[in-house]
Design a protein around this motif. Structure first.
Motif, PDB file in Angstrom:
ATOM      1  N   ARG A 761       0.830  -1.207   0.000  1.00 51.60           N
ATOM      2  CA  ARG A 761       0.000   0.000   0.000  1.00 51.60           C
ATOM      3  C   ARG A 761       0.860   1.251   0.000  1.00 51.60           C
ATOM      4  N   ALA A 762       0.319   2.320  -0.573  1.00 48.25           N
ATOM      5  CA  ALA A 762       0.984   3.618  -0.507  1.00 48.25           C
ATOM      6  C   ALA A 762       0.875   4.167   0.900  1.00 48.25           C
ATOM      7  N   HIS A 763       1.918   4.854   1.358  1.00 47.54           N
ATOM      8  CA  HIS A 763       1.963   5.354   2.732  1.00 47.54           C
ATOM      9  C   HIS A 763       1.822   6.873   2.752  1.00 47.54           C
ATOM     10  N   LEU A 764       0.761   7.359   3.342  1.00 46.07           N
ATOM     11  CA  LEU A 764       0.588   8.791   3.563  1.00 46.07           C
ATOM     12  C   LEU A 764       1.486   9.237   4.709  1.00 46.07           C
ATOM     13  N   SER A 765       2.042  10.425   4.571  1.00 45.50           N
ATOM     14  CA  SER A 765       2.950  10.943   5.595  1.00 45.50           C
ATOM     15  C   SER A 765       2.264  12.011   6.439  1.00 45.50           C
ATOM     16  N   ALA A 766       2.408  11.879   7.754  1.00 48.54           N
ATOM     17  CA  ALA A 766       1.861  12.873   8.684  1.00 48.54           C
ATOM     18  C   ALA A 766       2.992  13.644   9.354  1.00 48.54           C
ATOM     19  N   ALA A 767       4.042  13.943   8.587  1.00 46.98           N
ATOM     20  CA  ALA A 767       5.166  14.706   9.142  1.00 46.98           C
ATOM     21  C   ALA A 767       4.746  16.154   9.375  1.00 46.98           C
ATOM     22  N   PRO A 768       4.984  16.715  10.533  1.00 48.88           N
ATOM     23  CA  PRO A 768       4.593  18.103  10.794  1.00 48.88           C
ATOM     24  C   PRO A 768       5.555  19.075  10.117  1.00 48.88           C
ATOM     25  N   TYR A 769       5.080  20.310   9.912  1.00 51.67           N
ATOM     26  CA  TYR A 769       5.959  21.360   9.414  1.00 51.67           C
ATOM     27  C   TYR A 769       6.951  21.752  10.496  1.00 51.67           C
ATOM     28  N   LEU A 770       8.218  21.826  10.120  1.00 46.65           N
ATOM     29  CA  LEU A 770       9.272  22.304  11.007  1.00 46.65           C
ATOM     30  C   LEU A 770      10.039  23.402  10.275  1.00 46.65           C
ATOM     31  N   PRO A 771      10.524  24.403  10.963  1.00 48.33           N
ATOM     32  CA  PRO A 771      11.180  25.529  10.288  1.00 48.33           C
ATOM     33  C   PRO A 771      12.507  25.117   9.667  1.00 48.33           C
ATOM     34  N   PRO A 772      13.014  25.913   8.712  1.00 51.32           N
ATOM     35  CA  PRO A 772      14.305  25.608   8.090  1.00 51.32           C
ATOM     36  C   PRO A 772      15.456  25.781   9.065  1.00 51.32           C
ATOM     37  N   GLY A 773      16.644  25.367   8.640  1.00 49.94           N
ATOM     38  CA  GLY A 773      17.814  25.437   9.521  1.00 49.94           C
ATOM     39  C   GLY A 773      18.262  26.855   9.798  1.00 49.94           C
ATOM     40  N   GLU A 774      18.052  27.744   8.831  1.00 54.39           N
ATOM     41  CA  GLU A 774      18.394  29.151   9.013  1.00 54.39           C
ATOM     42  C   GLU A 774      17.180  30.006   8.683  1.00 54.39           C
ATOM     43  N   GLU A 775      17.025  31.086   9.398  1.00 48.54           N
ATOM     44  CA  GLU A 775      15.978  32.050   9.102  1.00 48.54           C
ATOM     45  C   GLU A 775      16.584  33.449   9.196  1.00 48.54           C
ATOM     46  N   PRO A 776      16.055  34.388   8.437  1.00 54.09           N
ATOM     47  CA  PRO A 776      16.607  35.746   8.483  1.00 54.09           C
ATOM     48  C   PRO A 776      16.442  36.378   9.862  1.00 54.09           C
ATOM     49  N   ASP A 777      17.401  37.228  10.227  1.00 54.41           N
ATOM     50  CA  ASP A 777      17.323  37.949  11.495  1.00 54.41           C
ATOM     51  C   ASP A 777      17.876  39.352  11.279  1.00 54.41           C
ATOM     52  N   GLN A 778      18.118  40.060  12.347  1.00 52.79           N
ATOM     53  CA  GLN A 778      18.569  41.435  12.233  1.00 52.79           C
ATOM     54  C   GLN A 778      19.946  41.532  11.580  1.00 52.79           C
ATOM     55  N   ASP A 779      20.820  40.574  11.871  1.00 50.86           N
ATOM     56  CA  ASP A 779      22.173  40.610  11.307  1.00 50.86           C
ATOM     57  C   ASP A 779      22.209  40.141   9.859  1.00 50.86           C
ATOM     58  N   TYR A 780      21.400  39.136   9.523  1.00 49.17           N
ATOM     59  CA  TYR A 780      21.347  38.579   8.172  1.00 49.17           C
ATOM     60  C   TYR A 780      19.883  38.560   7.742  1.00 49.17           C
ATOM     61  N   PRO A 781      19.379  39.674   7.213  1.00 47.44           N
ATOM     62  CA  PRO A 781      17.935  39.839   7.039  1.00 47.44           C
ATOM     63  C   PRO A 781      17.346  39.262   5.758  1.00 47.44           C
ATOM     64  N   LEU A 782      18.191  38.761   4.850  1.00 52.20           N
ATOM     65  CA  LEU A 782      17.700  38.258   3.572  1.00 52.20           C
ATOM     66  C   LEU A 782      17.849  36.737   3.495  1.00 52.20           C
ATOM     67  N   VAL A 783      17.019  36.117   2.663  1.00 43.29           N
ATOM     68  CA  VAL A 783      17.110  34.681   2.411  1.00 43.29           C
ATOM     69  C   VAL A 783      17.663  34.460   1.007  1.00 43.29           C
ATOM     70  N   LEU A 784      18.773  33.735   0.924  1.00 42.21           N
ATOM     71  CA  LEU A 784      19.386  33.409  -0.360  1.00 42.21           C
ATOM     72  C   LEU A 784      18.903  32.037  -0.825  1.00 42.21           C
ATOM     73  N   VAL A 785      18.480  31.961  -2.082  1.00 40.89           N
ATOM     74  CA  VAL A 785      18.128  30.710  -2.753  1.00 40.89           C
ATOM     75  C   VAL A 785      19.097  30.536  -3.910  1.00 40.89           C
ATOM     76  N   THR A 786      19.643  29.345  -4.086  1.00 36.55           N
ATOM     77  CA  THR A 786      20.521  29.087  -5.225  1.00 36.55           C
ATOM     78  C   THR A 786      19.847  28.140  -6.200  1.00 36.55           C
ATOM     79  N   GLY A 787      20.250  28.232  -7.465  1.00 37.27           N
ATOM     80  CA  GLY A 787      19.660  27.374  -8.491  1.00 37.27           C
ATOM     81  C   GLY A 787      20.415  27.473  -9.789  1.00 37.27           C
ATOM     82  N   ARG A 788      19.723  27.174 -10.903  1.00 35.17           N
ATOM     83  CA  ARG A 788      20.366  27.128 -12.220  1.00 35.17           C
ATOM     84  C   ARG A 788      19.829  28.228 -13.135  1.00 35.17           C
ATOM     85  N   ARG A 789      20.634  28.545 -14.155  1.00 36.14           N
ATOM     86  CA  ARG A 789      20.204  29.421 -15.237  1.00 36.14           C
ATOM     87  C   ARG A 789      20.350  28.682 -16.563  1.00 36.14           C
ATOM     88  N   TRP A 790      19.688  29.194 -17.599  1.00 35.42           N
ATOM     89  CA  TRP A 790      19.505  28.423 -18.832  1.00 35.42           C
ATOM     90  C   TRP A 790      20.788  28.175 -19.610  1.00 35.42           C
TER      91      TRP A 790
END
Length: 911
Positions: A761-790
């Protein structure tokens, strides 16, 4: 089927066919200068005239109807067609029909007996040669519109248009100005379809298109992203003259992207490694293969003597063939005696393998990509296929333009998001909450398949309890996605007859990436849109590298054997031991991050890195370099002297994907052949040959003397691949796994009767939402995302050694105007990005693709230092790095910044 007669020959065609199809089926060739089978017919050139029940019609736009009588051979018809072609040719300059011209028009004129001096027009409109891969001779343009339709109907870029009036009509970039500055993404489709040579590819491949079949070609599979495009490599004097997309390619269907089609210039780069290098007195010097292999063998013996088998590890390669990955893991397990082998899927799609296995039982997508053509709702999550997987992106866009609803979930407004019915922009790191919000609406509004859930799934009660805490209002607070948009997206997906889910690294590269995959997989399970029910496409990961699926399939993983048998499973070990004749260690080995930690601690004494520039692509790159420097023996197989190779004790020159033989597995589980087109430079060898040489130096016989033998042996180790062979793939073109026997087809759609989980059978997941490892704060206020370009690929070592560098010369930091104003940055100015881990120097690009508070950059220019920014936070299940969430701050760059870029080409490589 439709039955009719063409020139007295009975023809039977499927419904929807044209008279041009019927004529071709009867074995007759007609000119059709405005027609391309991949495009909607236009009927504008009148060169394919036939008589149908006495009426003179254009065959390309006339439907084939039952009992029709078609005549093509009448002398009057021939003259009409000849006159139509001659009239078109007469307006062109003489070089259009010169002996050196091999365009469709020139060949048609020769076939019809139209003399070359028919082309007597003037040369007044000029050329555009600004683009490295596409040149335009306006005087040869006949305004047939094929290139414009190719750009819109197949590629979906809409970069071309026809300008002018009457005889002055000519193709031009839609943005005006030079071609190189247009929206063109260099797929080459316009080159292939142009019938006159007005649009050509410069260089030795000029005049060659995928509509031709050059005799001197080698069919292979693209070695860039995981789409698995079939390519024909045209070879002249042991050099690649052109790379053409195969019209019958099972995934690409005659299409390609700028990388697969044009980015082969690196093959002839003066920077290619051509002989082994050994470190002596702190400096790498040239050496013979015998000397290099002896140094490796001595180092491995010393490592085992001083620290035991687990003091040795290898990082295999998603860039290598299946057979090479199979041989590497076999070498570690049977010659060295350790499970310390891993590959770069650890850094990208390890959460896919873990999550899909937990949900359904197998570590691959559930359905063949072709079935997207029947989907009526596309949910594309955390992916930008228009840039990262252009052929897939083009097919998805065409499906959406044909009527399928399109939902894009991504923080950035890029690619498909511009065409979406609904664009959800979750805050980076909040995927699990978003997926629970969508599931909440599906359950709350009765859009689930109760019969499927009752008969083929488990975990519904636990999930329902969890979903009670994720109503759209609360999810909106977590994700930033409006509650109404969550409801609208859930309804589009929930009410579709055949919904499809596709996702990318925006789902996996998180602290809770495996939870993200599993909770996204909940959606097709809730809808009963998976498992061969006919009610949906299921779910598929878009793999980033050409063989990231195959490297894991082959067992280049510390805890899994070929075919995903666990090393802790006595039965799986016993199967491998019976074939290999050697014991298999039962304790799982180290993952890539653990290897680096062990090297820094002195526990790892030998590390073999095959085709991965870990100093450029792994997170917290400073610590990676420290690990390499601490390890007594570092061996690197490479094309160029990469940053990782600069830390090596032995550097081995190896072959690229165009220079060796084997197979790859693409993102929807298809085994496809890789064939050697040209020889590698100097004394470079394939990774397959290198592993054999080291094993021989250690007195071990790995067997498998050829890649074909290696795949055959792999099939004896695991039932998953038992029916696969090079001979079969050569015959059938592409074979998906599972493929349990030579006389059985591979399973295109998984789980038709039951899922591969314990209990089926397929297994449904009941994993709760948990915050990411880093979040913006006063010292580092922006969130950087990395990825690809064409225009580039991974660390860019191949794409930056050719014309692609002219299309995209440096890395950029995308940011919102509000953030640019806050930091005093202007478009095009250097900017320093700082995180808690390091700093990078990029060029600011200001726009509204991102929300305020978020910035984006690629990792194609390692000299910029992007991966010194990223943290060591990693998925709690698989250790996949959290590349998508890094807290940063910005400041205008100064000349004193330590991360100031080196040359645009640099020394990095990522095969």
């Amino acid at each position: 089927m439709t039955r009719l007669q063409v020139d007295g020959v009975p023809v039977e065609l499927p419904a929807g066919a044209s008279l041009l199809d019927a004529v071709r089926a009867a074995g007759t060739d007609l000119p059709a200068l405005c027609h391309d089978d991949r495009l909607r017919p236009a009927g504008s050139c009148r060169t394919c005239l036939v008589r149908a029940d006495g009426r003179t019609v254009a065959a390309c736009v006339t439907p084939a109807t039952a009992d029709l009588t078609v005549d093509t051979a009448d002398e009057g018809l021939r003259n009409l067609r000849r006159d139509a072609v001659a009239l078109i040719a007469s307006a062109l300059p003489p070089h259009a029909l010169a002996d050196s011209a091999h365009s469709e028009l020139a060949e048609t004129c020769r076939a019809l007996g139209i003399p070359a001096d028919t082309a007597a027009g003037g040369s007044t409109r000029g050329r555009d040669e600004s683009h490295p891969y596409v040149h335009l001779d306006r005087d040869l343009c006949i305004a047939c519109g094929r290139c414009v339709r190719m750009c819109s109907d197949v590629q979906g870029t809409f970069a071309l248009t026809l300008t002018g009036r009457g005889a002055d009509t000519v193709v031009a970039p839609g943005t005006g100005g030079p071609w190189a500055e247009s929206d063109c993404v260099s797929c080459g489709g316009c080159v292939d379809t142009c019938p006159t040579g007005a649009i050509t590819q410069p260089g030795p491949g000029q005049g060659l298109t995928s509509r031709q079949t050059p005799a001197d070609r080698v069919r292979t599979t693209c070695g860039y992203c995981g789409v698995g495009c079939t390519l024909d490599v045209v070879v002249r004097e042991d050099r690649v003259a052109a790379v053409l997309p195969a019209g019958d390619g099972p995934v690409n269907r005659g299409h390609a992207c700028v990388k697969g089609r044009f980015a082969y210039g690196y093959l002839g780069s003066a920077e290619r490694l051509t002989e082994p290098l050994l470190r002596e007195n702190g400096v790498l010097r040239p050496a013979s293969w015998a000397e290099a292999v002896d140094r490796i063998a001595d180092g491995l013996r010393a490592a085992v003597r001083d620290g035991g088998p687990d003091a040795v590890a290898a990082i295999s390669s998603a860039r290598a063939t299946n057979e090479e990955n199979y041989l590497v893991q076999k070498f570690l397990r049977t010659v060295i005696g350790t499970n310390n082998v891993d590959n770069c899927s650890r850094l990208c799609h390890a959460p896919s393998a873990a999550g899909l296995t937990a949900s359904f039982g197998r570590a691959g997508g559930t359905d063949p990509f072709d079935d997207v053509e029947t989907a009526d709702c596309l949910l594309v999550v955390g992916a930008n296929p228009v840039e990262a997987h252009p052929v897939v992106g083009a097919r998805l866009l065409q499906r959406a333009l044909s009527g399928a609803s399109l939902i894009v979930a991504d923080p950035r407004t890029v690619g498909l998001a511009r065409h979406a019915d609904l664009h959800l922009r979750p805050r980076p790191g909040t995927n699990v909450a978003l997926f629970h919000g969508l599931a909440h609406v599906l359950v709350d509004e009765g859009m689930t398949d109760r019969g499927f859930l009752r008969e083929r799934a488990t975990g519904l009660d636990e999930l329902n309890d969890l979903l009670a805490g994720y109503p759209p209002g609360r999810v909106a607070e977590i994700t930033g996605v409006p509650a109404d948009d969550i409801r609208k997206a859930a309804r589009l997906y929930g009410r579709a007859e055949r919904p499809a889910v596709l996702y990318g690294l925006g789902v996996t590269e998180h602290l809770h990436g495996t939870d993200g995959v599993r909770t996204l997989a909940n959606l097709p399970i809730l809808r009963g849109a998976v498992g061969g029910t006919g009610r949906g496409f299921g779910i598929s990961p878009l793999r980033g590298q050409n063989n990231v699926q195959g490297a894991s399939d082959m067992g280049a993983l510390p805890d899994l054997l070929p075919g995903y048998g666990r090393v802790t499973d006595p039965e799986a070990r016993a199967r491998a031991e019976a074939v290999w004749g050697r014991p298999v260690p039962e304790r799982p080995g180290m993952r890539i991050p653990e290897m680096f930690a062990a090297a820094r601690d002195g526990r790892l004494r030998a590390l073999w890195v095959i085709g991965e520039d870990v100093c450029a692509t792994d997170p917290d790159s400073r610590r990676v370099a420290e690990a390499l420097d601490a390890c007594p023996l570092v061996v690197v197989n490479e094309l160029f002297l990469s940053e990782t190779a600069r830390h090596a004790d032995v550097v081995l020159p190896v072959a690229s994907w165009l220079e060796k033989d084997g197979t790859f597995v693409n993102f929807d589980r298809r085994f496809q052949r890789v064939r050697q087109a040209v020889n590698p430079p100097g004394t470079a060898r394939s990774d397959f040959e290198v592993v054999h040489a080291v094993a021989d130096a250690l007195g071990a016989d790995l067997g498998c003397p050829t890649p074909a033998a290696a795949l055959a042996e792999c099939g004896r180790v695991t039932p998953l691949f038992a029916g696969l062979s090079h001979e079969r793939i050569d015959r059938e073109g592409a074979v998906p796994w599972p493929c349990p026997a030579p006389d059985q087809p591979g399973e295109r759609t998984l789980y038709g009767t039951e899922f591969a989980t314990p209990g089926g059978r397929a297994h449904l997941s009941a994993a709760p939402y948990l915050p990411p490892g880093e979040e913006p704060d006063q010292d580092y206020p922006l969130v950087l995302v990395t990825g690809r370009r064409w225009a580039h690929y991974n660390s860019g070592s191949m794409t930056r050694r050719g014309g692609n560098l002219l299309l995209d010369a440096h890395d950029r930091l995308d940011l919102h105007p509000e953030d640019a104003a806050r930091y005093g940055l202007r478009d095009g100015t250097p900017v320093t990005v700082e995180s808690r881990h390091g700093q990078a120097r990029l060029i600011a690009r200001i726009g509204t693709e991102l929300a305020p508070g978020q910035v984006f950059c690629a990792f194609h220019f390692p000299a910029s230092g992007v991966n010194s920014l990223t943290s060591e936070h990693a998925d709690t299940v698989t250790s996949c790095p959290e590349y998508k969430v890094t807290a940063v701050r910005l400041r205008p760059a100064s000349s004193h910044d330590s991360s100031a870029p080196r040359s645009a080409v640099g020394d990095e490589n990522d095969r």
